[in-house]
Structures are given as structure tokens and as C-alpha cells.
Design a protein around this motif. Structure first.
Motif, PDB file in Angstrom:
ATOM      1  N   ARG A  13      -1.788  -9.488 -15.378  1.00 58.59           N
ATOM      2  CA  ARG A  13      -1.460 -10.073 -14.341  1.00 58.59           C
ATOM      3  C   ARG A  13      -2.598 -10.313 -13.133  1.00 58.59           C
ATOM      4  O   ARG A  13      -3.117 -11.353 -12.928  1.00 58.59           O
ATOM      5  N   ARG A  17      -4.806 -13.406 -11.834  1.00 53.75           N
ATOM      6  CA  ARG A  17      -4.906 -13.727 -10.522  1.00 53.75           C
ATOM      7  C   ARG A  17      -6.260 -14.125 -10.107  1.00 53.75           C
ATOM      8  O   ARG A  17      -6.690 -15.044  -9.441  1.00 53.75           O
ATOM      9  N   ILE A  20      -7.291 -17.431 -11.283  1.00 51.08           N
ATOM     10  CA  ILE A  20      -6.761 -18.611 -10.661  1.00 51.08           C
ATOM     11  C   ILE A  20      -7.469 -18.825  -9.455  1.00 51.08           C
ATOM     12  O   ILE A  20      -7.947 -19.839  -8.590  1.00 51.08           O
ATOM     13  N   SER A  26      -5.276 -22.745 -13.905  1.00 49.22           N
ATOM     14  CA  SER A  26      -4.183 -22.968 -12.693  1.00 49.22           C
ATOM     15  C   SER A  26      -2.882 -22.129 -13.139  1.00 49.22           C
ATOM     16  O   SER A  26      -2.706 -22.108 -14.347  1.00 49.22           O
ATOM     17  N   ARG A  27      -2.067 -21.989 -12.126  1.00 50.42           N
ATOM     18  CA  ARG A  27      -0.770 -21.594 -12.653  1.00 50.42           C
ATOM     19  C   ARG A  27       0.206 -22.113 -13.556  1.00 50.42           C
ATOM     20  O   ARG A  27       0.927 -21.617 -14.152  1.00 50.42           O
ATOM     21  N   ASN A  28      -0.164 -23.517 -13.510  1.00 54.17           N
ATOM     22  CA  ASN A  28       0.726 -24.259 -14.413  1.00 54.17           C
ATOM     23  C   ASN A  28       0.371 -24.254 -15.882  1.00 54.17           C
ATOM     24  O   ASN A  28       1.080 -25.043 -16.628  1.00 54.17           O
ATOM     25  N   LYS A  60       4.577 -20.649 -18.801  1.00 48.69           N
ATOM     26  CA  LYS A  60       3.490 -20.848 -17.799  1.00 48.69           C
ATOM     27  C   LYS A  60       2.815 -19.569 -17.087  1.00 48.69           C
ATOM     28  O   LYS A  60       3.637 -18.488 -17.135  1.00 48.69           O
ATOM     29  N   ILE A  62       2.409 -19.119 -14.152  1.00 56.04           N
ATOM     30  CA  ILE A  62       3.257 -18.773 -12.802  1.00 56.04           C
ATOM     31  C   ILE A  62       4.371 -17.921 -13.201  1.00 56.04           C
ATOM     32  O   ILE A  62       4.925 -17.023 -12.346  1.00 56.04           O
ATOM     33  N   LEU A  65       3.092 -14.277 -13.364  1.00 54.72           N
ATOM     34  CA  LEU A  65       2.895 -13.744 -12.140  1.00 54.72           C
ATOM     35  C   LEU A  65       3.976 -13.352 -11.408  1.00 54.72           C
ATOM     36  O   LEU A  65       3.964 -12.257 -10.417  1.00 54.72           O
ATOM     37  N   GLU A  68       4.439 -13.761  -5.754  1.00 54.64           N
ATOM     38  CA  GLU A  68       2.932 -13.181  -5.184  1.00 54.64           C
ATOM     39  C   GLU A  68       3.048 -12.963  -3.736  1.00 54.64           C
ATOM     40  O   GLU A  68       3.833 -13.662  -3.098  1.00 54.64           O
TER      41      GLU A  68
END
Length: 74
Positions: A13, A17, A20, A26-28, A60, A62, A65, A68
């Protein structure tokens, strides 16, 4: 001597982070994009850890994660 990094879920994770934050990913994007940034022999361990925690490589980032905390707002 064993020099491989232990990839637990928190380490994965944190890696995501940082990537990103740098704008590299990217998160997607799917979780498997992380394999480009984690060395091959370590990726096997990271992949096993993700599977153990019921993450699919197509999920994904996201999802990995989760919630957040945004420190910028403080």
C-alpha cells in the motif's frame, strides 16, 4: 543471507501511495501495474500477499488503498 524485502500488505500500500503521489500511476489503474515498480523476485511475494488478502491483480489500486487520510487538509 536473505536480502529480499518482506512485502506485507502495508508495504505494498505504501509503495502504491508513493507512486500515486509522484504521478507515476493512478488510483484507477489495476493493481498489476505495481509489478513494473517492484523487482521481479519481490513481486512474487507481493502477489502472494495480495492473494492471501483476497485482492485480484485486476482490482483497482483504489480498492487496495481503501480509505485514505488526507493530511493536506489539516
Amino acid at each position: 543471507m536473505n536480502t529480499t524485502v518482506k512485502y506485507d500488505l502495508e508495504v505494498i500500500r505504501e509503495e502504491a501511495r508513493q507512486l500515486i503521489k509522484k504521478g507515476v500511476i493512478s488510483r484507477n489503474q489495476p493493481i498489476y501495474v505495481l509489478c513494473k515498480y517492484i523487482p521481479g523476485r519481490d513481486w512474487v511475494c507481493a502477489e502472494l500477499e495480495l492473494e492471501k488478502n483476497e485482492f485480484l491483480l485486476r482490482d483497482k489500486i483504489i480498492d487496495l488503498l481503501g480509505r485514505e487520510d488526507w493530511n493536506e487538509d489539516s
